[in-house]
Design a protein around this motif. Structure first.
Motif, PDB file in Angstrom:
ATOM      1  N   VAL A 156      51.503  81.121  -2.300  1.00  0.00           N
ATOM      2  CA  VAL A 156      51.648  82.547  -2.016  1.00  0.00           C
ATOM      3  C   VAL A 156      52.238  82.825  -0.716  1.00  0.00           C
ATOM      4  O   VAL A 156      52.068  82.383   0.105  1.00  0.00           O
ATOM      5  N   ARG A 198      47.421  81.559   1.619  1.00  0.00           N
ATOM      6  CA  ARG A 198      48.781  81.984   1.684  1.00  0.00           C
ATOM      7  C   ARG A 198      49.519  81.771   2.841  1.00  0.00           C
ATOM      8  O   ARG A 198      48.971  81.491   3.986  1.00  0.00           O
ATOM      9  N   SER A 252      54.923  90.293  -2.057  1.00  0.00           N
ATOM     10  CA  SER A 252      54.160  89.318  -2.330  1.00  0.00           C
ATOM     11  C   SER A 252      55.363  88.234  -3.411  1.00  0.00           C
ATOM     12  O   SER A 252      55.789  88.539  -4.174  1.00  0.00           O
ATOM     13  N   VAL A 284      55.207  90.769   5.212  1.00  0.00           N
ATOM     14  CA  VAL A 284      54.866  92.344   5.484  1.00  0.00           C
ATOM     15  C   VAL A 284      56.016  92.835   6.724  1.00  0.00           C
ATOM     16  O   VAL A 284      56.652  92.141   6.936  1.00  0.00           O
ATOM     17  N   VAL A 304      51.692  84.071   5.454  1.00  0.00           N
ATOM     18  CA  VAL A 304      52.042  85.440   5.836  1.00  0.00           C
ATOM     19  C   VAL A 304      53.354  85.565   6.844  1.00  0.00           C
ATOM     20  O   VAL A 304      53.225  84.665   7.769  1.00  0.00           O
ATOM     21  N   VAL A 346      53.289  86.074   1.624  1.00  0.00           N
ATOM     22  CA  VAL A 346      53.044  87.552   1.640  1.00  0.00           C
ATOM     23  C   VAL A 346      54.262  88.044   2.781  1.00  0.00           C
ATOM     24  O   VAL A 346      53.746  87.514   4.048  1.00  0.00           O
ATOM     25  N   GLU A 398      46.317  94.137   5.351  1.00  0.00           N
ATOM     26  CA  GLU A 398      46.777  94.207   4.329  1.00  0.00           C
ATOM     27  C   GLU A 398      48.017  93.090   4.192  1.00  0.00           C
ATOM     28  O   GLU A 398      48.969  93.323   3.775  1.00  0.00           O
ATOM     29  N   SER A 399      47.529  91.864   4.433  1.00  0.00           N
ATOM     30  CA  SER A 399      48.653  90.763   4.142  1.00  0.00           C
ATOM     31  C   SER A 399      48.061  89.859   3.060  1.00  0.00           C
ATOM     32  O   SER A 399      48.394  88.784   2.869  1.00  0.00           O
ATOM     33  N   GLY A 400      47.316  90.385   2.114  1.00  0.00           N
ATOM     34  CA  GLY A 400      46.970  89.779   0.857  1.00  0.00           C
ATOM     35  C   GLY A 400      45.582  88.856   1.305  1.00  0.00           C
ATOM     36  O   GLY A 400      44.802  89.251   2.145  1.00  0.00           O
ATOM     37  N   GLU A 401      45.268  88.006   0.174  1.00  0.00           N
ATOM     38  CA  GLU A 401      44.031  87.345   0.067  1.00  0.00           C
ATOM     39  C   GLU A 401      44.283  86.087  -0.185  1.00  0.00           C
ATOM     40  O   GLU A 401      45.168  85.654  -1.031  1.00  0.00           O
TER      41      GLU A 401
END
Length: 202
Positions: free
Chosen positions: A197, A82, A123, A201, A84, A199, A76-79
């Motif tokens: 982007v 990006r 994000s 977490v 992270v 992200v 669940e670290s985006g798409e």
């Protein structure tokens, strides 16, 4: 007396020749025995394979030594393309599309050195970049990419100290610098253009 001395010398000479002949025969006998036992019954073990590695980049690393298994990209670290940033692991993943265009791939992952303050999970996007400058802790930095400014004015971004130093996470001064090595900072600079982007977490 002279005749006795000559006979004695001849005897010594004959004895020396006999000993030399026996030595030659013994040497050839040893060679024949060694040839019968060659090659050895147990072959020599092959040399141990060397594993290249060291760096955590997804291409295999280049610092020497054995590479540990690459830490998995957090769930669940985006798409999409990006950056992270995992707060607890203190680690960055640079994620891009896979070469075949059917998914995504981690192009590089590495540890970072956070300051006293950390951003909230969420994000963000790169809002500004400075190739050279001075950090909020007064250290000369390079390849700074800013992704968030908190309500209290704390600026969060990735950068590398020119002198290679790392921030003090216990410092009383509220700073949000996330320091990288100069090599990792250069890769981040090329990857995280303005608008990219980020992200964060837990």
């Amino acid at each position: 007396m002279a005749r006795h001395s000559s006979g004695s010398s001849s005897g010594v000479f004959v004895t020396a020749l006999t000993a030399a002949a026996l030595a030659v025969v013994g040497f050839f006998a040893y060679q024949a025995s060694a040839a019968d036992n060659w090659p050895p019954s147990t072959p020599a073990a092959p040399p141990a394979e060397e594993t290249e590695g060291g760096s955590d980049n997804a291409d295999g690393g280049a610092d020497g030594g054995v590479v540990d298994e690459q830490p998995a990209l957090p769930a669940e670290s985006g798409e999409g393309r990006r950056v992270v940033y995992a707060l607890e692991q203190r680690r960055i993943w640079l994620v891009d599309e896979s070469e075949d265009g059917t998914g995504e791939a981690v192009t590089r992952t590495y540890e970072v050195f956070p300051s006293s303050q950390s951003p909230d999970p969420g994000s963000y996007a790169i809002t500004s970049r400075w190739e050279q400058g001075t950090g909020s802790d007064g250290v000369a930095i390079e390849h700074s990419v800013i992704f968030h400014t908190a309500d209290d004015g704390t600026v969060f971004g990735f950068s590398a100290a020119v002198d290679g130093s790392t921030p003090n996470p216990e410092a009383s001064q509220r700073t949000g610098a996330v320091r990288q090595t100069r090599a990792d900072g250069e890769v981040m600079w090329e990857f995280a253009t303005e608008g990219s982007v980020v992200v964060v977490v837990p």
